[in-house]
Design an enzyme around this catalytic site. Structure first.
Site, PDB file in Angstrom:
ATOM      1  N   HIS A 196       0.609  -1.028   0.303  1.00  0.00           N
ATOM      2  CA  HIS A 196      -0.354  -0.065   0.021  1.00  0.00           C
ATOM      3  C   HIS A 196       0.888   0.598   0.414  1.00  0.00           C
ATOM      4  O   HIS A 196       1.502   2.068   1.121  1.00  0.00           O
ATOM      5  CB  HIS A 196      -0.742   0.453   1.070  1.00  0.00           C
ATOM      6  CG  HIS A 196      -2.394   1.023   1.631  1.00  0.00           C
ATOM      7  ND1 HIS A 196      -3.400   0.660   1.301  1.00  0.00           N
ATOM      8  CD2 HIS A 196      -2.075   2.065   0.295  1.00  0.00           C
ATOM      9  CE1 HIS A 196      -3.768   1.842   1.837  1.00  0.00           C
ATOM     10  NE2 HIS A 196      -3.590   2.536   1.744  1.00  0.00           N
TER      11      HIS A 196
ATOM     12  N   HIS B 199       1.338   5.226  -2.491  1.00  0.00           N
ATOM     13  CA  HIS B 199       1.325   6.466  -3.114  1.00  0.00           C
ATOM     14  C   HIS B 199       2.824   6.808  -3.709  1.00  0.00           C
ATOM     15  O   HIS B 199       3.438   7.189  -3.165  1.00  0.00           O
ATOM     16  CB  HIS B 199       0.454   7.307  -2.383  1.00  0.00           C
ATOM     17  CG  HIS B 199      -1.382   6.480  -2.193  1.00  0.00           C
ATOM     18  ND1 HIS B 199      -1.714   6.664  -2.375  1.00  0.00           N
ATOM     19  CD2 HIS B 199      -0.965   6.349  -0.979  1.00  0.00           C
ATOM     20  CE1 HIS B 199      -2.381   6.138  -1.513  1.00  0.00           C
ATOM     21  NE2 HIS B 199      -2.003   5.584  -0.560  1.00  0.00           N
ATOM     22  N   PHE B 200       2.317   6.930  -4.708  1.00  0.00           N
ATOM     23  CA  PHE B 200       3.675   7.411  -5.688  1.00  0.00           C
ATOM     24  C   PHE B 200       3.273   8.754  -6.708  1.00  0.00           C
ATOM     25  O   PHE B 200       4.086   9.153  -7.016  1.00  0.00           O
ATOM     26  CB  PHE B 200       4.699   6.352  -6.275  1.00  0.00           C
ATOM     27  CG  PHE B 200       5.670   5.563  -5.633  1.00  0.00           C
ATOM     28  CD1 PHE B 200       5.267   5.092  -4.643  1.00  0.00           C
ATOM     29  CD2 PHE B 200       6.606   4.949  -5.912  1.00  0.00           C
ATOM     30  CE1 PHE B 200       6.584   4.840  -3.332  1.00  0.00           C
ATOM     31  CE2 PHE B 200       7.471   3.600  -6.058  1.00  0.00           C
ATOM     32  CZ  PHE B 200       7.358   3.386  -4.105  1.00  0.00           C
TER      33      PHE B 200
ATOM     34  N   HIS C 245      -5.277  -1.093   5.673  1.00  0.00           N
ATOM     35  CA  HIS C 245      -5.285  -0.336   7.142  1.00  0.00           C
ATOM     36  C   HIS C 245      -6.115  -0.227   8.347  1.00  0.00           C
ATOM     37  O   HIS C 245      -7.280   0.758   8.264  1.00  0.00           O
ATOM     38  CB  HIS C 245      -4.624   1.269   7.349  1.00  0.00           C
ATOM     39  CG  HIS C 245      -5.588   1.683   6.170  1.00  0.00           C
ATOM     40  ND1 HIS C 245      -7.435   2.173   6.074  1.00  0.00           N
ATOM     41  CD2 HIS C 245      -5.333   3.039   4.808  1.00  0.00           C
ATOM     42  CE1 HIS C 245      -7.413   3.043   4.871  1.00  0.00           C
ATOM     43  NE2 HIS C 245      -6.957   3.263   4.578  1.00  0.00           N
TER      44      HIS C 245
ATOM     45  N   ASP D  52       1.262   2.434   3.557  1.00  0.00           N
ATOM     46  CA  ASP D  52       0.103   4.049   3.614  1.00  0.00           C
ATOM     47  C   ASP D  52       0.948   5.123   2.786  1.00  0.00           C
ATOM     48  O   ASP D  52       0.692   5.984   3.696  1.00  0.00           O
ATOM     49  CB  ASP D  52      -1.168   4.004   4.470  1.00  0.00           C
ATOM     50  CG  ASP D  52      -1.912   5.333   4.150  1.00  0.00           C
ATOM     51  OD1 ASP D  52      -1.725   4.634   2.279  1.00  0.00           O
ATOM     52  OD2 ASP D  52      -2.773   4.824   4.432  1.00  0.00           O
TER      53      ASP D  52
ATOM     54  N   HIS E 176       3.318  13.848   0.879  1.00  0.00           N
ATOM     55  CA  HIS E 176       2.602  15.335   0.560  1.00  0.00           C
ATOM     56  C   HIS E 176       3.681  16.503   0.912  1.00  0.00           C
ATOM     57  O   HIS E 176       4.404  16.481   1.576  1.00  0.00           O
ATOM     58  CB  HIS E 176       1.450  15.516   1.620  1.00  0.00           C
ATOM     59  CG  HIS E 176       0.431  15.100   1.747  1.00  0.00           C
ATOM     60  ND1 HIS E 176      -0.443  14.828   0.213  1.00  0.00           N
ATOM     61  CD2 HIS E 176      -0.379  13.820   1.818  1.00  0.00           C
ATOM     62  CE1 HIS E 176      -1.157  14.080   0.691  1.00  0.00           C
ATOM     63  NE2 HIS E 176      -1.432  13.404   1.746  1.00  0.00           N
TER      64      HIS E 176
HETATM   65  C1  NCD Z   1      -3.885   9.203   1.686  1.00  0.00           C
HETATM   66  C2  NCD Z   1      -3.587   9.673   0.467  1.00  0.00           C
HETATM   67  O1  NCD Z   1      -2.245  11.001   0.903  1.00  0.00           O
HETATM   68  O2  NCD Z   1      -3.153   9.489  -0.990  1.00  0.00           O
HETATM   69  N1  NCD Z   1      -3.728   9.817   2.676  1.00  0.00           N
HETATM   70  C3  NCD Z   1      -4.075   9.225   3.927  1.00  0.00           C
HETATM   71  O3  NCD Z   1      -3.689   9.829   4.965  1.00  0.00           O
HETATM   72  N2  NCD Z   1      -4.106   7.857   4.396  1.00  0.00           N
HETATM   73  C4  NCD Z   1      -5.689   9.129   1.141  1.00  0.00           C
HETATM   74  C5  NCD Z   1      -6.602   8.769   2.477  1.00  0.00           C
HETATM   75  O4  NCD Z   1      -6.756   7.193   2.359  1.00  0.00           O
HETATM   76  O5  NCD Z   1      -7.298   9.222   2.768  1.00  0.00           O
END
Ligand code: NCD
Length: 414
Positions: A60, A62-63, A213, A281, A285
């Protein structure tokens, strides 16, 4: 597909611990034994007694590519993964455009292959544009993805989730719910209701489900009940939900960090074997996003040190259990064969770690995202080297392609 001899390691995987050497030939583990005489012409990596584990597999992450290069892209994400000890990552579809079509899937997989640092797998969207209104063309997306998820959004429409599960079953794919239901005063109840619904859809359709999660102890309890019934279900928890409490680390993330009491209950579920995998996860950001309160934690590089410090050093779980949660468990969930153990015939993806202390600072991160509640924290458990198919892709602060082009420059022989 390289050759490498690693000498003098403390080898640990989900099943055993031993002192010894590992020989990788053509990217595959050829021999694991107490003493392997160095064959001629094969590069040698002296481990100096460090722990040698199977490399980590992240279900899990996010790239942010395509769409949000200011947060992360496939190159920075791959480097961060290598730094974190991960050689396999499974990327979530909440990109822009979202991964809801073969075109976007092909763009990501082609780019990741050209970068060539870590192995990238995909989770495709369940609904078009992640809007929760109509299903994607699951047949068209199936060749590119191992699972379907509307990550970031719960699929609140029961009929859509039911249809998606029936199709996933036909296609032999996994449904990967993000169990969240907005609009309830209790966030935990939202997670529990969605998990309960999805377990029932799992039971009715026979589709494989993997729950993202899990953060509430009640949701873990429901998964345990489903496992007793032998439903095809697995679940994950994140390092931050297992190691941090709201009282000590207040950082916006979905699902939110729980109270100490709930964390203790979740860890109990982990010890009892309800949780099949730890998934990061990783949600990078920018500083501006953080200032605006956008939820997420850049976590792929701090996962091992945080888990090692908080769960292994405290004696809560052993290193073998952590190896199962970070390597064998996730590899099995993704259906990857010959991965996640340090055994002959397995893929030569390995990680060397030390007990050394590190300080989490902005400079620690290869990720563009430095959004974490851990800034300034001191943790034990440093990833010293990451090896993919016998090739060193990360070594002691340096990553292949950025700081060195060829592992022969940094290790002996070859
Ligand atoms: C995730 C994201 O930023 O892609 N953020 C997070 O807090 N887990 C998206 C999400 O699950 O809300």
């Amino acid at each position: 597909m390289s050759d490498l001899l690693i000498k003098g390691a403390r080898i640990v995987d989900a099943g055993r611990e031993m002192a010894g050497d590992v020989l990788i030939a053509g990217g595959i583990i050829e021999e694991v034994s107490e003493e392997i005489p160095p064959p001629k012409g094969i590069p040698l990596l002296p481990a100096g007694g460090k722990f040698l584990l199977p490399a980590f597999v992240d279900l899990h992450a996010h790239f942010r590519d395509p769409g949000f290069p200011q947060k992360e892209d496939l190159l920075s994400g791959s480097r961060a993964a290598a730094h974190g000890g991960f050689t396999v990552v499974s990327l979530m579809p909440n990109t822009d455009p979202p991964c809801d079509s073969p075109e976007v899937a092909r763009y990501i997989l082609d780019k990741a292959r050209r970068i060539g640092l870590v192995e990238v797998h995909l989770v495709g969207a369940i609904t078009r544009g992640l809007r929760g209104e109509e299903l994607v063309d699951m047949e068209a997306l199936a060749p590119y993805v191992w699972a379907f998820s509307d990550d970031g959004h719960g699929v609140e429409d029961h009929r859509l989730m039911w249809e998606a599960a029936k199709r996933a079953r036909e296609l032999g794919k996994t449904i990967y719910p993000h169990p969240e239901f907005r609009g309830l005063p209790s966030r935990e109840l939202g997670e529990e209701l969605m998990v309960a619904r999805d377990l029932w859809i799992c039971r009715r359709t026979g589709a494989r489900f993997h729950m993202a999660h899990i953060s509430s102890p009640g949701a873990a309890e429901l998964v345990a009940l489903a496992k007793e019934k032998r439903l095809p279900v697995t679940c994950e928890a994140t390092p931050h939900h297992l190691c941090l409490s709201r009282e000590e680390a207040d950082h916006p993330v979905n699902p939110p960090i729980s109270t100490r009491e709930a964390v203790d209950a979740l860890v109990k579920g982990l010890v009892e074997g309800i949780i099949d995998a730890v998934a990061t996860d990783h949600a990078p950001h920018t500083d501006a996003d953080v200032a605006a309160g956008v939820p997420g934690i850049s976590g792929i590089e701090t996962a091992f040190p945080l888990l090692y410090t908080r769960l292994v050093k405290t004696g809560t779980i052993g290193l073998r259990t952590l190896s199962r949660l970070l390597s064998l468990g996730p590899a099995r969930i993704m259906g990857l064969r010959k991965r996640g153990l340090v055994r002959e015939g397995f893929v030569g993806d390995l990680v060397l770690v030390t007990e050394e202390e590190l300080e989490v600072t902005g400079d620690f991160f290869f990720s563009k995202g430095k959004n974490t509640p851990l800034l300034g924290w001191r943790l034990r458990g440093r990833v010293w080297a990451t090896i993919r198919e016998g090739e060193v892709i990360y070594l002691d602060g340096k990553v292949k392609g950025r700081d060195f082009d060829d592992h022969r420059q940094v290790i002996r022989g070859g």
